[in-house]
Design an enzyme around this catalytic site. Structure first.
Site, PDB file in Angstrom:
ATOM      1  N   THR A 108     125.724  73.187  52.736  1.00  0.00           N
ATOM      2  CA  THR A 108     126.717  74.048  53.403  1.00  0.00           C
ATOM      3  C   THR A 108     127.371  73.302  54.551  1.00  0.00           C
ATOM      4  O   THR A 108     128.590  73.345  54.726  1.00  0.00           O
ATOM      5  CB  THR A 108     126.057  75.337  53.943  1.00  0.00           C
ATOM      6  OG1 THR A 108     125.462  76.037  52.860  1.00  0.00           O
ATOM      7  CG2 THR A 108     127.068  76.239  54.627  1.00  0.00           C
ATOM      8  N   GLY A 109     126.547  72.605  55.327  1.00  0.00           N
ATOM      9  CA  GLY A 109     127.088  71.837  56.442  1.00  0.00           C
ATOM     10  C   GLY A 109     128.026  70.757  55.952  1.00  0.00           C
ATOM     11  O   GLY A 109     129.159  70.623  56.442  1.00  0.00           O
ATOM     12  N   TRP A 139     129.641  70.592  53.182  1.00  0.00           N
ATOM     13  CA  TRP A 139     130.846  71.157  52.561  1.00  0.00           C
ATOM     14  C   TRP A 139     131.944  71.392  53.583  1.00  0.00           C
ATOM     15  O   TRP A 139     133.126  71.241  53.316  1.00  0.00           O
ATOM     16  CB  TRP A 139     130.483  72.474  51.852  1.00  0.00           C
ATOM     17  CG  TRP A 139     131.658  73.132  51.166  1.00  0.00           C
ATOM     18  CD1 TRP A 139     132.066  72.929  49.885  1.00  0.00           C
ATOM     19  CD2 TRP A 139     132.568  74.084  51.741  1.00  0.00           C
ATOM     20  NE1 TRP A 139     133.180  73.705  49.601  1.00  0.00           N
ATOM     21  CE2 TRP A 139     133.505  74.425  50.724  1.00  0.00           C
ATOM     22  CE3 TRP A 139     132.693  74.680  52.980  1.00  0.00           C
ATOM     23  CZ2 TRP A 139     134.535  75.336  50.941  1.00  0.00           C
ATOM     24  CZ3 TRP A 139     133.722  75.584  53.194  1.00  0.00           C
ATOM     25  CH2 TRP A 139     134.639  75.907  52.179  1.00  0.00           C
ATOM     26  N   HIS A 140     131.539  71.753  54.802  1.00  0.00           N
ATOM     27  CA  HIS A 140     132.532  72.114  55.814  1.00  0.00           C
ATOM     28  C   HIS A 140     133.330  70.932  56.331  1.00  0.00           C
ATOM     29  O   HIS A 140     134.421  71.103  56.854  1.00  0.00           O
ATOM     30  CB  HIS A 140     131.862  72.844  56.979  1.00  0.00           C
ATOM     31  CG  HIS A 140     131.651  74.299  56.719  1.00  0.00           C
ATOM     32  ND1 HIS A 140     130.545  74.776  56.055  1.00  0.00           N
ATOM     33  CD2 HIS A 140     132.427  75.373  57.001  1.00  0.00           C
ATOM     34  CE1 HIS A 140     130.642  76.093  55.957  1.00  0.00           C
ATOM     35  NE2 HIS A 140     131.772  76.490  56.513  1.00  0.00           N
ATOM     36  N   GLY A 141     132.776  69.742  56.227  1.00  0.00           N
ATOM     37  CA  GLY A 141     133.565  68.613  56.697  1.00  0.00           C
ATOM     38  C   GLY A 141     132.788  67.321  56.714  1.00  0.00           C
ATOM     39  O   GLY A 141     131.559  67.311  56.688  1.00  0.00           O
TER      40      GLY A 141
END
Lengths: 492, 505
Positions: free
Chosen positions: A342-343, A345-347
């Site tokens: 998730t982390g 994926w964000h950037g």
């Protein structure tokens, strides 16, 4: 092009709505042909929408559409040949991830190699956490195509659902292309799973109820983005522009809270606009936000924040890994992996990685013992406040350009000192009023958590109509004001 | 409720479609009304046209075109700016009430800074300049008497007929016989003084000068548009180009950087000396330094800041003539403000002081600054780049005044070429070729210098190579920069050095 722009609101959307409703009405085709025509109209407008962000990236989008369409076709039509089906799945998923990785993470990989092996400055850890390289390898920076994280995940959901038998193969290339590229959710979500929209692509209608609900939703989202998020964002940016190690605690906390509201109203505003526009064209998308700042635990927060992403990871990573069905250790491992991803994926920055990992650790702790404590506490506002505080501190890491700046800012939040006038420098009447509205409507004070989707009673609907139109007018005025761009001949 | 829904949907469609249609119709049918509704602040640029350089640019051009041609754009921007400025004023009043007022003190200013140009015209005293001594036991006769004036001493000359010896007895200057014509109390925005006019020579002079008071109460720094700082008493300042670091003194040059800069300056000086070119450097202070008392409450780390350190270093370590007229411009405020209130630039009075200081360094004749102040006529200033940059409503700010010194009106000048390389010819008889390399601050020097030389050239930095011949043929070369562009001068010197090293012998 973005939704909160004059060209979208005053040119693109009217033309799209006009073409969608007027052309089929004039041609008076049979229902099935009308729907085909409407889908083609939406597809054309979606591709034009994407082309505004870079006409050459249309090729990338169509490439992703093509490989997943073919992949889904091979998977769905391989009959009983499990080997073929699996191979096709692996190849398609690998291609998708490779494309995403190349465009999103290549720059960070090069920066890491350059900093670790071609730079003598700073300690190992300093170099490990630097997001920018020194150019030693001579690679040009890759520009991230807008929306790639969203449409790749949508494509992945399609091929996996076809493989698992949860969705039928889409035999019509144009319908599949519409699913991937549909402009309301193309660049900022919500991430729509194919199985949730499969039927609607082939069969949907629009009535005045749905259309008017869509307009209300769109206008609310626009107001959230332009009036609240942009105003608070200006203030937040001005604080982050100074040396954050010199700001006082009051400034740091106020700014961090403003950012919590900014990102919520920005992202949920966009989702509202996407859902609203979906309704205008007859689509019902699932909700993406559900008053997340009313959460009493981090676990609850992730059930209310960016729901489409967390449910995507739940369905396609957490559950296939075993979810919580196996041992506690395995459950904790799965949670950790999901939030690591998730982390990421964000950037492409170490800040997002750390942000995700900290959430993973917190969720594990909540699962272990903390969760029961928080959710059963009779002092619900204490739990909400604790959760909001934790989330706000973690948003600081999310917002920072690099991890050292994040720690610097957090240190400022806990620095002792009295008489901090610094905050007055960054405030304005506009920010104070916007902050009050943001706080009141954040859901923090909601007695019954309910849902963002709550329907207003019929007798009060006129308030919704008037509010929506007022938000549209104010937002348009602010967007017009935002086009002011004086040129001063400074270069002498 | 169905009818309500339909009205709502119709209203929505109207709001997103009709304004553009009405705007287009107005443009085609009623241009005057269109222009009046589109009238807004002057952005000093052309609206985006539908010109596409390449296909990748189409989206940006179309978006910019729609933005620049939005319905009722000018009127809406003006409305928003009025609301913004109004709410800003409410906030500032509220914060001022909250933070209270501090103790007042006086502005720190060197009243003697302009002495080289005549100072503040205080009545020159009867300073005893001394005389020659008479020899004892000789018989002297008074042969000549020069009567003193208000400002100059006279003398009596005595001669001995027998020996031819002479001696002089000075007669002190009379001093002015002044009539008090104006009294001003010192305040935050005005100096205190007594203004006199001499009934004998007519000269204006001042006594009991008291600098402006300084409001030391806390004023929270507020900015707008990312460039404009709201100062005290409606003064605006600039925060772009890292100006705040210059103001706070947080960007000092290292010893190595200073030495490097000095080496370059020295090399340029040597090349100019070889060619017989008079070289001068003029670093013009940022407005924030001159009017620091009007700045909001930033924490200043040191009062001895980057460019002051740099110019001191250059004077001590090179042969160059380097000017940094901070003290002079602060003192010059006694007569008239030296910078524009709503603009980053100095004004024509500040420019005049700069010119006189330059001439003083050149050994040229200068005009008494007090006399010049009397010759300066005020006019409404239109310079307001800080209002534009801040997206503010100009109509809410009080009028600003500029002061143009009526300098040598008998000399006419003509513009031969426009900026960024502006060549002037004048009816001055001085045939020396004056060349100045600088930035927009040179515009306030120009009305004066142009009248003192037959040929003057003002080129903006980065145009050095285009003016190679002019630089090689210059008699006087002035390198001018505003403080915040000191780094650009460093680059500009590289071009000048290259031109002078490789020019014709």
């Amino acid at each position: 092009m973005v939704f909160s722009s004059l060209i979208f609101i005053t040119i693109f959307l009217p033309l799209c709505l006009g073409a969608y409703f007027v052309i089929p009405a004039l041609l008076r085709l049979p229902d099935e042909s009308t729907l085909k025509l409407k889908n083609v109209i939406l597809l054309i407008f979606s591709l034009v929408f994407y082309a505004f962000g870079g006409v050459y990236y249309i090729a990338l989008l169509l490439f992703v559409v093509l490989i997943n369409f073919v992949g889904g076709h091979v998977i769905g039509n391989s009959g009983d040949s499990a080997g073929y089906r699996k191979a096709a799945l692996v190849l398609t998923v690998s291609a998708d991830i490779l494309v995403l990785f190349f465009f999103k993470y290549f720059n960070l990989l090069i920066a890491l190699i350059e900093n670790m092996f071609f730079s003598g400055e700073g300690s190992f850890f300093t170099r490990l956490f630097m997001a920018e390289g020194n150019g030693a390898l001579g690679f040009e920076k890759i520009v991230l195509p807008i929306g790639i994280s969203f449409y790749i995940f949508q494509a992945l959901s399609y091929v996996v659902d076809v493989y698992l038998g949860n969705a039928a193969v889409q035999k019509n290339f144009f319908r599949f292309a519409l699913y991937i590229s549909f402009f309301p959710q193309l660049i900022a979500g919500p991430i729509v799973k194919y199985k949730d929209i499969e039927e609607q692509i082939g069969c949907r209608t629009v009535n005045t109820d749905l259309f008017s609900d869509g307009v209300i939703r769109f206008c609310r989202g626009l107001g959230k983005k332009v009036i609240i998020a942009n105003t608070l964002g200006e203030m937040v940016d001005s604080v982050w522009a100074v040396d954050v190690s010199t700001i006082g605690a009051a400034t740091a906390w106020f700014t961090a809270i403003c950012y919590s509201f900014q990102i919520y109203y920005d992202f949920s505003g966009y989702s509202d606009m996407a859902i609203g526009m979906g309704k205008m064209f007859g689509f019902e998308f699932k909700e993406n936000f559900n008053i997340p700042y009313a959460s009493s635990s981090v676990r609850e927060f992730w059930r209310r924040w960016h729901i489409s992403l967390s449910s995507w990871f739940r369905d396609y990573v957490y559950i296939p890994l075993g979810g919580s069905r196996k041992s506690k250790a395995a459950t904790y491992r799965n949670i950790f992996i999901v939030f690591l991803l998730t982390g990421i994926w964000h950037g492409a920055n170490q800040t997002f990685l750390i942000w995700g990992l900290v959430y993973g650790v917190l969720l594990i702790l909540e699962r272990a013992f903390l969760g029961k404590l928080l959710e059963s506490s009779p002092l619900k506002y204490i739990s909400r406040l604790t959760t909001f505080t934790v989330v706000t501190i973690l948003w600081v890491i999310f917002r920072a350009d690099d991890i050292s700046l994040a720690f610097s800012f957090i240190a400022s939040m806990f620095r002792s000192g009295s008489g901090d006038y610094g905050l007055l420098s960054f405030l304005s009447l506009k920010v104070i009023i916007t902050f009050i509205f943001a706080f009141v409507f954040s859901g923090f004070f909601k007695l019954k958590k309910g849902s963002e989707k709550e329907e207003t009673k019929a007798e009060y609907k006129v308030i919704d109509y008037v509010t929506a139109l007022v938000l549209l007018v104010i937002s348009t005025i602010l967007l017009t004001n935002g086009t002011y761009n004086p040129f001063i001949y400074f270069q002498f | 409720m169905k009818i309500g829904k339909k009205i709502f949907i119709t209203s929505f469609i109207i709001l997103i479609c009709v304004p553009q249609i009405v705007w287009a119709l107005l443009y085609l049918t009623s241009r005057d009304l269109y222009e009046s509704l589109n009238a807004g602040p002057d952005e000093k640029r052309n609206a985006q046209a539908l010109v596409f350089d390449d296909i990748g640019d189409v989206g940006n051009v179309l978006s910019a075109y729609v933005d620049d041609h939005a319905p009722f754009r000018g009127a809406l921007i003006t409305l928003c700016q009025k609301i913004e400025t109004g709410s800003e004023n409410i906030y500032i009043d509220a914060v001022s009430a909250l933070t209270g007022s501090g103790s007042d003190s006086q502005m720190s200013v060197d009243l003697d800074a302009l002495d080289a140009l005549g100072g503040t015209g205080t009545s020159s005293g009867s300073e005893d300049a001394g005389g020659t001594q008479a020899q004892a036991d000789l018989d002297y006769k008074l042969v000549e008497t020069v009567f003193p004036t208000c400002t100059e001493e006279g003398y009596e000359r005595y001669v001995c007929d027998e020996t031819g010896d002479s001696y002089v007895t000075p007669i002190p200057a009379n001093g002015h016989d002044g009539t008090l014509i104006e009294v001003s109390e010192s305040s935050y925005t005005t100096w205190g003084y007594e203004k006199y006019e001499c009934s004998v020579c007519g000269r204006i002079y001042y006594e009991n000068i008291v600098p402006k008071l300084v409001d030391t109460s806390y004023l929270a720094p507020r900015t707008s548009g990312g460039s404009t700082i709201f100062g005290r008493f409606d003064w605006l300042f600039f925060m772009g180009n890292d100006s705040l670091s210059y103001y706070k003194g947080t960007n000092l040059l290292s010893e190595e950087e200073l030495a490097d800069y000095a080496a370059r300056v020295q090399r340029l000086q040597e090349l100019c000396d070889e060619r017989g070119i008079e070289l001068y450097f003029m670093f013009i202070p940022n407005k924030e330094q001159v009017y620091s008392e009007y700045m909001p409450s930033y924490e200043v780390e040191t009062e001895h800041k980057r460019v002051e350190v740099l110019t001191d270093y250059l004077r001590e370590n090179t042969d160059a003539t380097v000017l940094y007229p901070l003290a002079e411009l602060r003192a010059g405020d006694f007569y008239h403000q030296t910078y524009s209130r709503y603009d980053t630039h100095w004004n024509l009075w500040g420019g005049f002081i700069g010119v006189q200081l330059l001439y003083n360094a050149m050994g040229r004749e200068t005009i008494d600054i007090a006399d010049a102040a009397e010759m300066a006529y005020p006019f409404p200033s239109e310079r307001n780049d800080l209002i534009l940059l801040g997206g503010l409503d100009a109509t809410t700010f009080p009028e600003d005044t500029d002061y143009l010194v009526d300098y040598k009106p008998e000399v006419l000048f003509f513009l031969d070429s426009y900026d960024p390389v502006a060549h002037f010819t004048s009816t001055s008889e001085n045939e020396e070729y004056f060349v100045l390399v600088g930035d927009s601050f040179l515009e306030m020097l120009r009305p004066y210098i142009t009248r003192d030389y037959m040929h003057t050239l003002y080129l903006r930095r980065t145009n050095e190579y285009a003016c190679r011949e002019d630089i090689l043929n210059a008699d006087i070369l002035v390198v001018e920069t505003v403080e915040r562009y000191d780094g650009q001068v460093y680059e500009s010197m590289e071009a000048l050095i290259d031109i002078l090293e490789n020019g014709d012998p």
